[in-house]
Motif scaffolding. Sequence first.
Motif: not given
Length: 118
Positions: A19-38
């Motif tokens: 996973l690249d940085d953006s994939d980790w960010a999307r995964l983290g957002s999905a797991m925490s139930g938040q939408l990615p903001t930046e």
Amino acid sequence: MLRIRGTVGAVPVDLTVELDDSDWARLGSAMSGQLPTEQPQSAAAPAAKPMNQDDTLWQVAQDLLRKAGQLSGPDLLDQLQGLTGSATAGKRLLVRLRHSSQVKVASGGDTPLYSWVE
């Protein structure tokens, strides 16, 4: 990179996921139930929260079965789904419990019985 090793039944499994940085960010957002903001500043920040949240859910799932002593599969799944708020996440925890060395799964007629082993 994430490496998963183990077995599915008697079949050995060795899986590598990159996973690249953006994939980790999307995964983290999905797991925490938040939408990615930046985009996060580093890949470590989004990866840390989901792992901690997953570990917390795993501990709570184990405590649930430990305190109950024994639960039927459907009852345990209902409680895990209530705990996670998701049918998919509840099923993942149920599978993880099924393969835990501290859990015994026995046939209980139509449904399996999950028992905590001390």
